[in-house]
Write a protein that holds these residues in place. Structure first.
Motif, PDB file in Angstrom:
ATOM      1  N   ASN A   1       0.807  -1.219   0.000  1.00 40.02           N
ATOM      2  CA  ASN A   1       0.000   0.000   0.000  1.00 40.02           C
ATOM      3  C   ASN A   1       0.844   1.275   0.000  1.00 40.02           C
ATOM      4  O   ASN A   1       0.362   2.343   0.323  1.00 40.02           O
ATOM      5  CB  ASN A   1      -0.976   0.040   1.190  1.00 40.02           C
ATOM      6  N   SER A   2       2.112   1.159  -0.343  1.00 37.83           N
ATOM      7  CA  SER A   2       2.906   2.363  -0.548  1.00 37.83           C
ATOM      8  C   SER A   2       2.534   2.945  -1.908  1.00 37.83           C
ATOM      9  O   SER A   2       1.969   2.255  -2.754  1.00 37.83           O
ATOM     10  CB  SER A   2       4.400   2.037  -0.491  1.00 37.83           C
ATOM     11  N   TRP A   3       2.857   4.203  -2.105  1.00 33.67           N
ATOM     12  CA  TRP A   3       2.426   4.851  -3.342  1.00 33.67           C
ATOM     13  C   TRP A   3       3.618   5.334  -4.136  1.00 33.67           C
ATOM     14  O   TRP A   3       4.456   6.093  -3.653  1.00 33.67           O
ATOM     15  CB  TRP A   3       1.494   6.019  -3.044  1.00 33.67           C
ATOM     16  N   ARG A   4       3.709   4.872  -5.365  1.00 34.48           N
ATOM     17  CA  ARG A   4       4.663   5.409  -6.334  1.00 34.48           C
ATOM     18  C   ARG A   4       3.894   5.682  -7.602  1.00 34.48           C
ATOM     19  O   ARG A   4       3.245   4.789  -8.150  1.00 34.48           O
ATOM     20  CB  ARG A   4       5.803   4.430  -6.603  1.00 34.48           C
ATOM     21  N   ASP A   5       3.937   6.907  -8.065  1.00 32.02           N
ATOM     22  CA  ASP A   5       3.189   7.306  -9.248  1.00 32.02           C
ATOM     23  C   ASP A   5       3.720   6.556 -10.464  1.00 32.02           C
ATOM     24  O   ASP A   5       4.878   6.729 -10.852  1.00 32.02           O
ATOM     25  CB  ASP A   5       3.329   8.816  -9.451  1.00 32.02           C
ATOM     26  N   PRO A   6       2.900   5.689 -11.090  1.00 32.84           N
ATOM     27  CA  PRO A   6       3.379   4.976 -12.286  1.00 32.84           C
ATOM     28  C   PRO A   6       3.659   5.911 -13.448  1.00 32.84           C
ATOM     29  O   PRO A   6       4.362   5.543 -14.386  1.00 32.84           O
ATOM     30  CB  PRO A   6       2.225   4.012 -12.605  1.00 32.84           C
ATOM     31  N   GLY A   7       3.129   7.126 -13.385  1.00 30.83           N
ATOM     32  CA  GLY A   7       3.419   8.108 -14.421  1.00 30.83           C
ATOM     33  C   GLY A   7       4.867   8.538 -14.454  1.00 30.83           C
ATOM     34  O   GLY A   7       5.341   9.073 -15.467  1.00 30.83           O
ATOM     35  N   LEU A   8       5.604   8.284 -13.357  1.00 33.27           N
ATOM     36  CA  LEU A   8       7.030   8.628 -13.326  1.00 33.27           C
ATOM     37  C   LEU A   8       7.836   7.783 -14.305  1.00 33.27           C
ATOM     38  O   LEU A   8       8.953   8.158 -14.676  1.00 33.27           O
ATOM     39  CB  LEU A   8       7.577   8.445 -11.903  1.00 33.27           C
ATOM     40  N   ASP A   9       7.277   6.650 -14.719  1.00 37.98           N
ATOM     41  CA  ASP A   9       7.956   5.779 -15.683  1.00 37.98           C
ATOM     42  C   ASP A   9       7.707   6.218 -17.122  1.00 37.98           C
ATOM     43  O   ASP A   9       8.254   5.610 -18.060  1.00 37.98           O
ATOM     44  CB  ASP A   9       7.492   4.332 -15.509  1.00 37.98           C
ATOM     45  N   LEU A  10       6.881   7.230 -17.315  1.00 37.63           N
ATOM     46  CA  LEU A  10       6.509   7.672 -18.651  1.00 37.63           C
ATOM     47  C   LEU A  10       7.179   8.994 -18.989  1.00 37.63           C
ATOM     48  O   LEU A  10       7.370   9.852 -18.120  1.00 37.63           O
ATOM     49  CB  LEU A  10       4.985   7.834 -18.749  1.00 37.63           C
ATOM     50  N   ALA A  11       7.517   9.155 -20.255  1.00 39.56           N
ATOM     51  CA  ALA A  11       8.062  10.432 -20.719  1.00 39.56           C
ATOM     52  C   ALA A  11       6.965  11.490 -20.684  1.00 39.56           C
ATOM     53  O   ALA A  11       5.773  11.162 -20.694  1.00 39.56           O
ATOM     54  CB  ALA A  11       8.607  10.269 -22.136  1.00 39.56           C
ATOM     55  N   PRO A  12       7.317  12.766 -20.635  1.00 35.17           N
ATOM     56  CA  PRO A  12       6.289  13.819 -20.697  1.00 35.17           C
ATOM     57  C   PRO A  12       5.413  13.637 -21.928  1.00 35.17           C
ATOM     58  O   PRO A  12       5.895  13.255 -23.002  1.00 35.17           O
ATOM     59  CB  PRO A  12       7.106  15.110 -20.783  1.00 35.17           C
TER      60      PRO A  12
END
Length: 283
Positions: free
Chosen positions: A93-104
């Motif tokens: 249940n920790s949170w890491r934004d999966p969007g960080l793996d994506l380019a802008p």
């Protein structure tokens, strides 16, 4: 947990603050039968049996996050609406934004083909043709509903309808009966898409203006999203299992102002099926 506001809970994951609510009352309303089963690793399976014989099966992890959802019809056909592979899903249940793996994001289409303002819709069929379009970039993997709700970058992969014709009074999440007609065109598009693919999932996003505290606005916006989802089900027969809701408070103002502004008290709608459903993602 930061704070409870009525039936909403404000949660902080590191520096990310979000609102959570229980969708079971909306999902189970009018059900013939509801039962629960305990699964390994703290998971639960919820089965909702509707009067028409459909079974809605939702699997949640130990924290209540939806990781599977499907509809099984009386003739045995299964439509998978939500699925996330265990290898991508945090179990603690920790949170890491999966969007960080994506380019802008790089938008290669006009903005009006990416965001549709309801005020610009002169033909209700436009809702369908807009929502039926593919994501604006290649999808890297399937996401859980909660990942989509919490990650602005992931949500940006799919297009958005701004229901700026349906706005709310200050501090209110109520939709007057006289305003329900403003949902008719959108509901018609959803019904048509569901006729083609019963596993479609739509995200209803709630928003507020900048008046009030951040936490109160998160809770209020979440109630607004729920009000629209309930109206789509109760007035237009859109199945509740095809709708998910999330409030974003004042984070995404349409009009950049600190003043009370009706245009900011609104909802948005995205067809998130390609992000959460295996068949849609493959296509």
């Amino acid at each position: 947990m930061v704070r409870e506001i009525g039936d909403r809970i404000i949660i902080q994951f590191g520096g990310h603050v979000t609102v959570e609510s229980n969708d079971r009352p909306r999902m189970t309303r009018g059900a013939k039968e509801v039962f629960y089963e305990d699964l390994p690793r703290g998971r639960t399976r919820e089965t909702i049996v509707r009067e028409n014989g459909n079974q809605i099966i939702t699997v949640r992890d130990r924290y209540g996050n939806v990781i599977r959802r499907s509809r099984i019809t009386p003739d045995g056909r299964e439509y998978v609406m939500v699925y996330v592979d265990d290898q991508y899903y945090n179990r603690d249940n920790s949170w890491r934004d999966p969007g960080l793996d994506l380019a802008p994001i790089r938008l290669t289409i006009p903005v009006n083909e990416y965001i549709l303002d309801a005020a610009d819709v002169d033909d209700p069929e436009r809702y369908y043709t807009f929502l039926d379009q593919p994501p604006v970039e290649r999808i890297q993997r399937l996401y859980s509903v909660d990942e989509v709700k919490r990650s602005a970058r992931v949500r940006d992969i799919v297009r958005r309808v701004d229901l700026d014709t349906l706005t709310f009074e200050t501090g209110s999440a109520d939709i007057p009966e006289s305003e329900l007609g403003k949902l008719k065109g959108l509901a018609g598009a959803m019904e048509k898409l569901l006729g083609e693919n019963p596993a479609e999932t739509f995200l209803i996003e709630g928003h507020t203006d900048a008046v009030g505290s951040d936490e109160d606005n998160l809770a209020l916006s979440d109630r607004r999203a729920e009000s629209v989802a309930s109206a789509l089900t109760n007035s237009f027969a859109i199945p509740p299992e095809n709708l998910v809701t999330q409030g974003y408070g004042e984070q995404f103002l349409k009009i950049k102002t600190e003043e009370a502004t009706r245009e900011n008290r609104r909802v948005g709608v995205r067809r998130i099926t390609p992000l959460v459903a295996p068949v849609a993602s493959a296509n």
